[in-house]
Design a protein around this motif. Structure first.
Motif, PDB file in Angstrom:
ATOM      1  N   UNK A   2     -25.035   5.237 -43.170  1.00  7.67           N
ATOM      2  CA  UNK A   2     -23.767   5.523 -43.843  1.00  7.67           C
ATOM      3  C   UNK A   2     -22.637   4.705 -43.248  1.00  7.67           C
ATOM      4  N   UNK A   3     -22.491   4.773 -41.931  1.00  7.49           N
ATOM      5  CA  UNK A   3     -21.425   4.040 -41.243  1.00  7.49           C
ATOM      6  C   UNK A   3     -21.613   2.529 -41.394  1.00  7.49           C
ATOM      7  N   UNK A   4     -22.877   2.079 -41.327  1.00  5.48           N
ATOM      8  CA  UNK A   4     -23.143   0.632 -41.473  1.00  5.48           C
ATOM      9  C   UNK A   4     -22.698   0.165 -42.855  1.00  5.48           C
ATOM     10  N   UNK A   5     -23.115   0.904 -43.874  1.00  6.43           N
ATOM     11  CA  UNK A   5     -22.761   0.550 -45.259  1.00  6.43           C
ATOM     12  C   UNK A   5     -21.241   0.523 -45.441  1.00  6.43           C
ATOM     13  N   UNK A   6     -20.557   1.527 -44.889  1.00  6.74           N
ATOM     14  CA  UNK A   6     -19.102   1.619 -45.001  1.00  6.74           C
ATOM     15  C   UNK A   6     -18.432   0.418 -44.334  1.00  6.74           C
ATOM     16  N   UNK A   7     -18.865   0.102 -43.118  1.00  4.80           N
ATOM     17  CA  UNK A   7     -18.220  -0.992 -42.392  1.00  4.80           C
ATOM     18  C   UNK A   7     -18.491  -2.351 -43.021  1.00  4.80           C
ATOM     19  N   UNK A   8     -19.713  -2.563 -43.516  1.00  2.00           N
ATOM     20  CA  UNK A   8     -20.029  -3.858 -44.133  1.00  2.00           C
ATOM     21  C   UNK A   8     -19.274  -4.003 -45.459  1.00  2.00           C
ATOM     22  N   UNK A   9     -19.284  -2.958 -46.283  1.00  2.00           N
ATOM     23  CA  UNK A   9     -18.587  -3.050 -47.574  1.00  2.00           C
ATOM     24  C   UNK A   9     -17.079  -3.178 -47.375  1.00  2.00           C
ATOM     25  N   UNK A  10     -16.539  -2.474 -46.387  1.00  2.00           N
ATOM     26  CA  UNK A  10     -15.105  -2.571 -46.103  1.00  2.00           C
ATOM     27  C   UNK A  10     -14.723  -3.950 -45.599  1.00  2.00           C
ATOM     28  N   UNK A  11     -15.592  -4.556 -44.791  1.00  4.38           N
ATOM     29  CA  UNK A  11     -15.324  -5.900 -44.276  1.00  4.38           C
ATOM     30  C   UNK A  11     -15.358  -6.928 -45.406  1.00  4.38           C
ATOM     31  N   UNK A  12     -16.314  -6.761 -46.319  1.00  4.34           N
ATOM     32  CA  UNK A  12     -16.399  -7.649 -47.485  1.00  4.34           C
ATOM     33  C   UNK A  12     -15.104  -7.592 -48.296  1.00  4.34           C
ATOM     34  N   UNK A  13     -14.631  -6.369 -48.532  1.00  3.36           N
ATOM     35  CA  UNK A  13     -13.403  -6.183 -49.311  1.00  3.36           C
ATOM     36  C   UNK A  13     -12.187  -6.745 -48.577  1.00  3.36           C
ATOM     37  N   UNK A  14     -12.129  -6.567 -47.252  1.00  6.38           N
ATOM     38  CA  UNK A  14     -10.974  -7.088 -46.511  1.00  6.38           C
ATOM     39  C   UNK A  14     -11.002  -8.618 -46.477  1.00  6.38           C
ATOM     40  N   UNK A  15     -12.186  -9.213 -46.390  1.00  5.84           N
ATOM     41  CA  UNK A  15     -12.301 -10.673 -46.465  1.00  5.84           C
ATOM     42  C   UNK A  15     -11.772 -11.183 -47.800  1.00  5.84           C
ATOM     43  N   UNK A  16     -12.182 -10.489 -48.852  1.00 12.08           N
ATOM     44  CA  UNK A  16     -11.732 -10.823 -50.208  1.00 12.08           C
ATOM     45  C   UNK A  16     -10.215 -10.703 -50.326  1.00 12.08           C
ATOM     46  N   UNK A  17      -9.687  -9.597 -49.831  1.00 12.75           N
ATOM     47  CA  UNK A  17      -8.239  -9.350 -49.903  1.00 12.75           C
ATOM     48  C   UNK A  17      -7.468 -10.386 -49.086  1.00 12.75           C
ATOM     49  N   UNK A  18      -7.992 -10.715 -47.884  1.00  8.76           N
ATOM     50  CA  UNK A  18      -7.339 -11.715 -47.044  1.00  8.76           C
ATOM     51  C   UNK A  18      -7.274 -13.059 -47.770  1.00  8.76           C
ATOM     52  N   UNK A  19      -8.365 -13.404 -48.451  1.00 10.61           N
ATOM     53  CA  UNK A  19      -8.388 -14.641 -49.227  1.00 10.61           C
ATOM     54  C   UNK A  19      -7.386 -14.611 -50.364  1.00 10.61           C
ATOM     55  N   UNK A  20      -7.272 -13.477 -51.027  1.00 12.71           N
ATOM     56  CA  UNK A  20      -6.329 -13.343 -52.144  1.00 12.71           C
ATOM     57  C   UNK A  20      -4.889 -13.470 -51.667  1.00 12.71           C
ATOM     58  N   UNK A  21      -4.583 -12.861 -50.502  1.00  9.40           N
ATOM     59  CA  UNK A  21      -3.222 -12.937 -49.959  1.00  9.40           C
ATOM     60  C   UNK A  21      -2.938 -14.365 -49.484  1.00  9.40           C
ATOM     61  N   UNK A  22      -3.937 -14.984 -48.799  1.00  5.01           N
ATOM     62  CA  UNK A  22      -3.749 -16.348 -48.289  1.00  5.01           C
ATOM     63  C   UNK A  22      -3.546 -17.340 -49.427  1.00  5.01           C
ATOM     64  N   UNK A  23      -4.211 -17.108 -50.555  1.00  8.05           N
ATOM     65  CA  UNK A  23      -4.071 -17.993 -51.699  1.00  8.05           C
ATOM     66  C   UNK A  23      -2.906 -17.624 -52.600  1.00  8.05           C
TER      67      UNK A  23
END
Lengths: 121, 184
Positions: free
Chosen positions: A35-56
């Protein structure tokens, strides 16, 4: 105003984590805290995506604060991941502890990079 | 003492209970049998703790220094949170079953506050930025210190939680012994 929204989003993220972890835990048949692994990996994916959107400059940086620091920061958790690794060590599941600590961090950094890379396409 | 405890663990038997028919509905999922993660009250409790946890993390992340672009705030927040969660969960689990006040504190402070105070997504993105900036040594140091520091801090927290519980239990026994003598 942004700070207030950030706090509220953090609460929503924490609630979401509680529900997702409970749902996964009820179905998982392993000692590994999936559960925790899935949460942390999916959250990291989303934050990477969001960081890219803000940077662009696709989104405003205040959205980065509310959704990134608030929602995804509250959704993902480091303390529970560390605690669960210690519990695995204590129950002599050394390999699970190694997979849980090193595997999670590797998967999370790769997921964040993948999320960021998606915005460059 | 141990005997009294095991007696308390037994379900209460009500007079006339044996004569009642077996309830066939007892296994059907209803509001009473729902897991706690689907109970609105418990979810709200976690959310409340989460609001303050995220706020505290944001406050510290803009106050603590970031030496040479190295994400020190996240590292400190995560390691401190791992220590606090370890101490809290160990202390609570030694107090007794996860019910009532114990569960309230665990969900509000542990799952809610500490869970949201610490973060994995920022750690991952911080490490990604360091790798991206061609600073692999800084990135690997950051990741290694986070992982090793987090596990060591949680372990230390568990030790402190257990120590605190033994201290309180010993004090309670002393108080019990004194009041026991006085009543004779």
């Amino acid at each position: 105003m942004t700070v207030l929204l950030l706090a509220l989003a953090g609460g929503v993220g924490a609630g979401l984590r509680f529900i997702v972890d409970g749902l996964v835990r009820a179905r998982a048949r392993t000692a590994l805290p999936v559960g925790t692994i899935l949460i942390n990996v999916s959250g990291s994916l989303c934050l990477g995506l969001l960081t890219g959107l803000v940077a662009g400059h696709y989104t405003d940086s205040s959205w980065g604060l509310v959704l990134g620091v608030g929602l995804l920061g509250g959704y993902t958790t480091f303390s529970t991941a560390s605690f669960e690794t210690v519990r695995l060590i204590q129950s002599r599941r050394t390999w699970f502890a190694v997979v849980n600590s090193l595997g999670t961090v590797l998967a999370c950094v790769l997921a964040a990079t993948a999320g960021f890379a998606l915005t460059l396409l | 003492m141990a005997l009294a405890r095991s007696e308390n663990m037994e379900p209460e038997s009500l007079p006339g209970m044996d004569s009642l028919p077996v309830d066939s509905d007892v296994d059907t999922p209803g509001p009473r049998h729902r897991s706690i993660h689907l109970h609105p009250g418990f979810v709200v409790l976690v959310m409340l703790g989460g609001c303050f946890g995220a706020l505290a993390r944001y406050g510290l992340s803009i106050t603590l220094p970031v030496p040479g672009g190295w994400p020190l705030p996240t590292l400190l927040i995560n390691v401190c949170g791992a220590f606090a969660l370890g101490a809290l969960l160990e202390g609570l689990s030694r107090r007794g079953p996860d019910l009532g006040w114990s569960r309230f504190v665990r969900l509000l402070v542990g799952t809610g506050f500490m869970g949201a105070f610490t973060t994995y997504s920022t750690l991952a993105v911080d490490a990604m930025h360091l790798f991206d900036a061609d600073r692999p040594v800084a990135a690997l140091t950051y990741v290694a210190l986070s992982i090793v520091g987090g596990v060591a801090a949680a372990l230390f927290g568990i030790w402190v939680g257990a120590k605190y519980h033994r201290f309180v239990a010993a004090r309670n026994r002393r108080v019990l012994a004194i009041t026991g003598k006085e009543s004779k």
